[in-house]
Design a protein around this motif. Structure first.
Motif, mmCIF file in Angstrom:
data_model
loop_
_atom_site.group_PDB
_atom_site.id
_atom_site.type_symbol
_atom_site.label_atom_id
_atom_site.label_comp_id
_atom_site.label_asym_id
_atom_site.label_seq_id
_atom_site.Cartn_x
_atom_site.Cartn_y
_atom_site.Cartn_z
ATOM 1 N N PHE A 175 0.807 -1.214 0.000
ATOM 2 C CA PHE A 175 0.000 0.000 0.000
ATOM 3 C C PHE A 175 0.843 1.268 0.000
ATOM 4 N N GLY A 176 2.154 1.125 0.144
ATOM 5 C CA GLY A 176 3.029 2.288 0.123
ATOM 6 C C GLY A 176 4.466 1.877 -0.146
ATOM 7 N N TYR A 177 5.284 2.829 -0.563
ATOM 8 C CA TYR A 177 6.690 2.535 -0.812
ATOM 9 C C TYR A 177 7.525 3.790 -0.614
ATOM 10 N N ASP A 178 8.778 3.562 -0.293
ATOM 11 C CA ASP A 178 9.777 4.622 -0.138
ATOM 12 C C ASP A 178 11.059 4.043 -0.734
ATOM 13 N N VAL A 179 11.268 4.256 -2.015
ATOM 14 C CA VAL A 179 12.300 3.551 -2.778
ATOM 15 C C VAL A 179 13.184 4.545 -3.510
ATOM 16 N N SER A 180 14.477 4.269 -3.570
ATOM 17 C CA SER A 180 15.406 5.068 -4.353
ATOM 18 C C SER A 180 16.181 4.163 -5.295
ATOM 19 N N ARG A 181 16.657 4.749 -6.378
ATOM 20 C CA ARG A 181 17.397 3.996 -7.389
ATOM 21 C C ARG A 181 18.540 4.849 -7.908
ATOM 22 N N SER A 182 19.721 4.242 -8.017
ATOM 23 C CA SER A 182 20.873 4.961 -8.534
ATOM 24 C C SER A 182 21.669 4.047 -9.453
ATOM 25 N N THR A 183 22.553 4.646 -10.237
ATOM 26 C CA THR A 183 23.365 3.916 -11.200
ATOM 27 C C THR A 183 24.835 4.029 -10.832
ATOM 28 N N ILE A 184 25.524 2.894 -10.845
ATOM 29 C CA ILE A 184 26.955 2.896 -10.597
ATOM 30 C C ILE A 184 27.663 3.337 -11.873
ATOM 31 N N ALA A 185 28.635 4.243 -11.726
ATOM 32 C CA ALA A 185 29.349 4.741 -12.889
ATOM 33 C C ALA A 185 30.064 3.609 -13.608
ATOM 34 N N PRO A 186 30.071 3.606 -14.945
ATOM 35 C CA PRO A 186 30.762 2.552 -15.704
ATOM 36 C C PRO A 186 32.211 2.407 -15.276
ATOM 37 N N GLY A 187 32.650 1.163 -15.085
ATOM 38 C CA GLY A 187 34.024 0.901 -14.700
ATOM 39 C C GLY A 187 34.292 1.003 -13.229
ATOM 40 N N LYS A 188 33.254 1.400 -12.439
ATOM 41 C CA LYS A 188 33.456 1.564 -11.005
ATOM 42 C C LYS A 188 32.596 0.622 -10.185
ATOM 43 N N ALA A 189 31.913 -0.314 -10.858
ATOM 44 C CA ALA A 189 31.005 -1.203 -10.142
ATOM 45 C C ALA A 189 31.716 -1.995 -9.083
ATOM 46 N N GLY A 192 32.460 0.154 -5.809
ATOM 47 C CA GLY A 192 31.359 0.626 -4.982
ATOM 48 C C GLY A 192 31.167 2.123 -5.012
ATOM 49 N N LYS A 193 31.652 2.786 -6.057
ATOM 50 C CA LYS A 193 31.488 4.238 -6.149
ATOM 51 C C LYS A 193 30.206 4.571 -6.894
ATOM 52 N N ALA A 194 29.431 5.425 -6.334
ATOM 53 C CA ALA A 194 28.145 5.758 -6.941
ATOM 54 C C ALA A 194 28.344 6.634 -8.164
ATOM 55 N N GLY A 195 27.562 6.355 -9.173
ATOM 56 C CA GLY A 195 27.567 7.179 -10.368
ATOM 57 C C GLY A 195 26.392 8.130 -10.325
ATOM 58 N N LYS A 196 25.673 8.215 -11.429
ATOM 59 C CA LYS A 196 24.553 9.149 -11.507
ATOM 60 C C LYS A 196 23.450 8.751 -10.541
ATOM 61 N N GLN A 197 22.992 9.695 -9.757
ATOM 62 C CA GLN A 197 21.890 9.429 -8.837
ATOM 63 C C GLN A 197 20.597 9.302 -9.620
ATOM 64 N N GLY A 198 19.826 8.303 -9.302
ATOM 65 C CA GLY A 198 18.596 8.073 -10.026
ATOM 66 C C GLY A 198 17.400 8.704 -9.349
ATOM 67 N N GLU A 199 16.263 8.038 -9.511
ATOM 68 C CA GLU A 199 15.013 8.583 -9.003
ATOM 69 C C GLU A 199 14.750 8.134 -7.570
ATOM 70 N N GLN A 200 13.844 8.827 -6.936
ATOM 71 C CA GLN A 200 13.389 8.450 -5.606
ATOM 72 C C GLN A 200 11.894 8.688 -5.547
ATOM 73 N N GLY A 201 11.192 7.739 -4.956
ATOM 74 C CA GLY A 201 9.743 7.878 -4.880
ATOM 75 C C GLY A 201 9.208 7.414 -3.551
ATOM 76 N N ARG A 202 8.139 8.049 -3.120
ATOM 77 C CA ARG A 202 7.514 7.672 -1.857
ATOM 78 C C ARG A 202 6.017 7.843 -2.000
ATOM 79 N N THR A 203 5.298 6.895 -1.487
ATOM 80 C CA THR A 203 3.857 7.023 -1.486
ATOM 81 C C THR A 203 3.279 6.163 -0.378
ATOM 82 N N GLY A 204 2.056 6.433 -0.029
ATOM 83 C CA GLY A 204 1.355 5.620 0.960
ATOM 84 C C GLY A 204 -0.091 6.019 1.032
ATOM 85 N N GLU A 205 -0.950 5.050 1.177
ATOM 86 C CA GLU A 205 -2.367 5.359 1.292
ATOM 87 C C GLU A 205 -2.666 5.891 2.688
#
Length: 207
Positions: A175-189, A192-205
């Motif tokens: 019924f709800g979520y609080d989730v984030s997503r990001s991409t690891i920069a190529p060659g750095k997987a 453990g170095k973070a690449g471009k920050q992705g989306e973040q979403g939150r919802t709840g009834e």
């Protein structure tokens, strides 16, 4: 961010399995699909071991169904949001409508038509359970997912956060979520170095 499901102050420690934050990435060389490592975190209220185990399995099945249908399972390439219908099958109607607006976050729809294969290297899930009257009445599923895509889009994505679930006559539903997503920069997987920050979403009834 505030949680939609708040566990009581009397919560006690559950299973001793590792929490998502402490799990190491599994080798990507494994030929078999990576299984989710599931543990119980906090339990608020009185629940028998049997009820706790049942809730753990039921919630894990829902979350695994979403992860597989949204990110790592099935055939690739995959085009159009209709190809991800099963990803939201265990969301409540209101949460499903909101999740559709966050489809780039909660599924691979934005890149699926340019992906030839997907392999998960980390799948961990910790479940906090709320009980009342000896029955589970709510759960928070804390997820840690890392996967690599190959094809035209070659990258490593990290998805983390939580899903809030409630039991219904048709099984457990998100019924709800609080989730984030990001991409690891190529060659750095591997570093453990973070690449471009992705989306973040939150919802709840509103309950």
């Amino acid at each position: 961010m505030s949680a939609v499901l708040v566990l009581g102050a009397s919560a006690c420690t559950g299973d001793d399995d590792d929490a998502p934050s402490g799990e190491e990435a599994s080798p990507e060389a494994s030929a078999a699909p990576l299984a989710t490592r599931v543990s119980v975190g906090q339990v608020a209220g009185e629940l028998s071991p049997q009820r706790r185990a049942q809730a753990k399995q039921a919630v894990a099945d829902v979350v695994d169904g979403w992860i597989d249908a949204a990110y790592v399972g099935g055939e690739w390439p995959r085009e159009g949001f209709a190809a991800y219908t099963d990803a939201l099958r265990d969301f409540t109607p209101d949460a499903r409508r909101r999740a559709a607006r966050d489809r780039g976050l909660l599924t691979n729809v934005a890149i699926g038509d340019r992906v030839e294969s997907v392999r998960a290297s980390r799948r961990v899930l910790q479940i906090d359970v709320l009980g009342a009257g000896g029955k589970p009445v709510g759960a928070t599923a804390r997820i840690g997912l890392r996967f690599r895509t190959d094809g035209e889009v070659r990258r490593v994505d990290v998805v983390s956060g939580r899903l809030m679930l409630t039991p219904t006559k048709k099984g457990w539903k998100v019924f709800g979520y609080d989730v984030s997503r990001s991409t690891i920069a190529p060659g750095k997987a591997g570093k453990g170095k973070a690449g471009k920050q992705g989306e973040q979403g939150r919802t709840g009834e509103r309950r």
